[in-house]
Motif scaffolding. Structure first.
Motif, mmCIF file in Angstrom:
data_model
loop_
_atom_site.group_PDB
_atom_site.id
_atom_site.type_symbol
_atom_site.label_atom_id
_atom_site.label_comp_id
_atom_site.label_asym_id
_atom_site.label_seq_id
_atom_site.Cartn_x
_atom_site.Cartn_y
_atom_site.Cartn_z
ATOM 1 N N LEU A 1 52.356 60.216 -9.397
ATOM 2 C CA LEU A 1 53.571 59.399 -9.455
ATOM 3 C C LEU A 1 54.783 60.314 -9.508
ATOM 4 C CD1 LEU A 1 52.641 56.746 -12.212
ATOM 5 C CD2 LEU A 1 52.129 56.694 -9.763
ATOM 6 N N THR A 2 55.861 59.870 -8.898
ATOM 7 C CA THR A 2 57.143 60.538 -9.096
ATOM 8 C C THR A 2 58.091 59.506 -9.700
ATOM 9 O OG1 THR A 2 56.742 61.960 -7.191
ATOM 10 C CG2 THR A 2 59.013 61.817 -7.980
ATOM 11 N N LEU A 3 58.748 59.906 -10.772
ATOM 12 C CA LEU A 3 59.643 58.990 -11.463
ATOM 13 C C LEU A 3 61.077 59.200 -11.008
ATOM 14 C CD1 LEU A 3 58.216 59.273 -15.102
ATOM 15 C CD2 LEU A 3 57.500 57.753 -13.229
ATOM 16 N N GLY B 1 55.916 65.681 -9.361
ATOM 17 C CA GLY B 1 54.981 64.557 -9.473
ATOM 18 C C GLY B 1 53.952 64.896 -10.524
ATOM 19 N N TYR B 2 53.294 63.857 -11.000
ATOM 20 C CA TYR B 2 52.276 64.078 -12.024
ATOM 21 C C TYR B 2 51.273 62.941 -11.930
ATOM 22 C CZ TYR B 2 53.904 60.203 -14.807
ATOM 23 O OH TYR B 2 54.174 58.943 -15.227
ATOM 24 N N GLY B 3 50.084 63.218 -12.309
ATOM 25 C CA GLY B 3 49.067 62.170 -12.241
ATOM 26 C C GLY B 3 47.734 62.704 -12.708
ATOM 27 N N LYS B 4 46.669 61.966 -12.429
ATOM 28 C CA LYS B 4 45.330 62.397 -12.832
ATOM 29 C C LYS B 4 44.587 62.841 -11.591
ATOM 30 C CE LYS B 4 43.646 61.855 -16.980
ATOM 31 N NZ LYS B 4 44.289 62.577 -18.089
ATOM 32 N N GLY B 5 43.884 63.947 -11.715
ATOM 33 C CA GLY B 5 43.105 64.462 -10.585
ATOM 34 C C GLY B 5 41.633 64.179 -10.779
ATOM 35 N N VAL C 1 54.382 56.988 -17.408
ATOM 36 C CA VAL C 1 53.103 56.282 -17.435
ATOM 37 C C VAL C 1 52.057 57.387 -17.574
ATOM 38 C CG1 VAL C 1 51.526 54.768 -16.190
ATOM 39 C CG2 VAL C 1 54.009 54.505 -15.911
ATOM 40 N N ALA C 2 51.430 57.455 -18.736
ATOM 41 C CA ALA C 2 50.519 58.568 -19.032
ATOM 42 C C ALA C 2 49.472 58.736 -17.937
ATOM 43 C CB ALA C 2 49.836 58.331 -20.373
ATOM 44 N N THR C 3 49.098 59.961 -17.678
ATOM 45 C CA THR C 3 48.035 60.178 -16.680
ATOM 46 C C THR C 3 46.755 59.494 -17.158
ATOM 47 O OG1 THR C 3 47.257 62.291 -17.598
ATOM 48 C CG2 THR C 3 49.040 62.390 -15.981
ATOM 49 N N ASP C 4 46.613 59.373 -18.458
ATOM 50 C CA ASP C 4 45.456 58.648 -18.989
ATOM 51 C C ASP C 4 45.504 57.176 -18.595
ATOM 52 O OD1 ASP C 4 43.068 59.007 -20.759
ATOM 53 O OD2 ASP C 4 44.043 57.347 -21.813
ATOM 54 N N ASN D 1 42.975 54.926 -16.246
ATOM 55 C CA ASN D 1 42.474 53.592 -16.601
ATOM 56 C C ASN D 1 42.744 52.574 -15.502
ATOM 57 O OD1 ASN D 1 41.633 54.585 -19.044
ATOM 58 N ND2 ASN D 1 43.439 53.885 -20.160
ATOM 59 N N THR D 2 43.929 52.720 -14.857
ATOM 60 C CA THR D 2 44.291 51.789 -13.791
ATOM 61 C C THR D 2 43.268 51.852 -12.647
ATOM 62 O OG1 THR D 2 46.609 52.116 -14.359
ATOM 63 C CG2 THR D 2 46.147 51.166 -12.193
ATOM 64 N N VAL D 3 42.812 53.065 -12.343
ATOM 65 C CA VAL D 3 41.802 53.222 -11.290
ATOM 66 C C VAL D 3 40.560 52.397 -11.635
ATOM 67 C CG1 VAL D 3 40.254 54.882 -10.154
ATOM 68 C CG2 VAL D 3 42.650 55.502 -10.611
#
Ligand code: URC
Length: 385
Positions: free
Chosen positions: A140-142, A111-115, A157-160, A164-166
């Protein structure tokens, strides 16, 4: 390709944070890192290089294809797939990644994402605002692992963008609770991106609470006019100097010595009534009262203001409010004296040296002094009777 001539090489330390390493980059770096003896780890310019003595891999194991989107597992590499891959993605340094996914390995988790995406959301409903400060982790896990395996970011979907989505969802929908916000984000990521198979959102709320409560009470008799009281509660104050209490009644019941320089702490409650509620900016009067309290309790930053008693400070505050706000007809206030007693250090003379210190105090929960008062304008008070 030159890069293929050193199978088994890998690097530790912050060599590259991106998975998208081109063989050109590695070629350019190699001369600077070339060690005299390949058997030893070398540290050059802060980078640790370890020469792994892995035997050269078979041709088939050197490369592979990313999983097709419709399956979670990986296809075994074949001559055909390698050929296809080599021609379309020859800039990737395949053999440096292939080793980790030799036959018999599978993902347990990825998984990967923004912390720790920090945000403060302000809900502005009239002059009364409410805030939520959160820290959000997205993960997210793809469906495919081609980003991990070959550096193909086409589904990423970039962690950046996750960050932004948040912000965007907070703006669009507002924030009520951590759970509601986490659910909102989870549903959004699943709905927005078909390649996402799993979403994990964590939220920590920073525990802000209002320093001072704005209160009000309205009373209205049938056929009468509204009687409006505005107030504040819970304004905790403390000062460490310019407070004294001396020259009070001396008799057989008194044990308290004169206090020339004591701690003064209180929790202010106050409320005030308006002469006429037409054209009153309730928010502005509230802020003015807050300022009058602060000015009379603390004084100017450079000189302060001295208090001979809680009673006197309380009187000064109410008097100033009535002088500054003609629309206020009456004000009442209570100021508990939250005692901080000096701990008697005379018993510890040998240990502490200076027994006259004014540094260690005992905060006393109960009892506290209860000082209160209400001031009104003479003309209006008389008119009421
Ligand atoms: O400001 C004070 N007022 C009092 O009436 C009082 N009584 C007391 O014991 N301490 C204090 N302090």
């Amino acid at each position: 390709m030159k890069a293929r001539s050193i199978p088994g090489d890998f690097y530790l330390a912050r060599l590259r944070s991106s998975t998208n390493i081109s063989s050109r980059t590695l070629d350019n770096m190699r001369p600077a890192l070339a060690p005299s003896s390949p058997a030893e780890p070398h540290t050059i310019s802060g980078l640790t290089r370890i020469r792994a003595h892995t035997p050269p891999r078979s041709h088939a194991a050197r490369t592979f294809l990313p999983s097709p989107p419709e399956t979670a597992g990986r296809k075994e590499p074949t001559e055909e797939t390698e050929h296809h891959h080599y021609h379309h993605h020859h800039h990737y340094h395949h053999q440096d990644y292939a080793g980790a996914m030799e036959a018999g390995l599978e993902w347990v988790a990825r998984g990967y994402g923004k912390g720790n995406v920090k945000l403060l959301h302000v809900r502005r409903e009239g002059p009364v605002h409410s805030i939520k400060e959160y820290e959000v982790d997205t993960q997210l896990t793809l469906e495919t692992d081609k980003d991990y395996l070959v550096g193909d970011n086409s589904d990423v979907v970039a962690t950046d963008s996750q960050k932004n989505t948040v912000y965007v969802l907070a703006k669009r929908h507002g924030i009520t609770s951590p759970e509601a916000f986490a659910l909102l984000l989870t549903d959004h990521f699943l709905a927005q991106y078909a390649q996402v198979t799993n979403v994990a959102i964590s939220v920590r709320a920073y525990p802000w609470q209002r320093q001072v409560e704005h209160t009000c009470k309205v009373i209205k008799k049938r056929g009468g006019v509204a009687e409006v009281w505005t107030g504040l509660e819970g304004m905790r104050l403390l000062k460490t100097t310019q407070s004294s209490f001396v020259n009070f009644v001396q008799d057989e019941f008194r044990t308290l010595p004169d206090q020339e320089d004591r701690i003064f702490s209180t929790v202010v409650s106050a409320s005030w009534r308006y002469t006429d509620i037409a054209n009153i900016d309730f928010g502005r009067t509230w802020i003015t009262v807050l300022k009058v309290i602060k000015d009379n309790f603390s004084g100017p930053a450079d000189s302060g203001i001295s208090s001979p008693s809680v009673q006197h400070t309380l009187y000064n505050i109410i008097k100033d409010v009535l002088l500054q706000l003609p629309e206020v007809s009456q004000m009442k206030m209570t100021m508990p004296n939250k005692h901080y007693f000096n701990i008697d250090m005379s018993k510890f003379e040998n240990v502490v040296g200076n027994i006259h210190n004014n540094e260690v105090f005992l905060p006393v929960d109960k009892p506290s002094g209860m000082i209160s008062g209400t001031l009104g304008r003479k003309d209006l008070t008389r008119a009421k009777l």
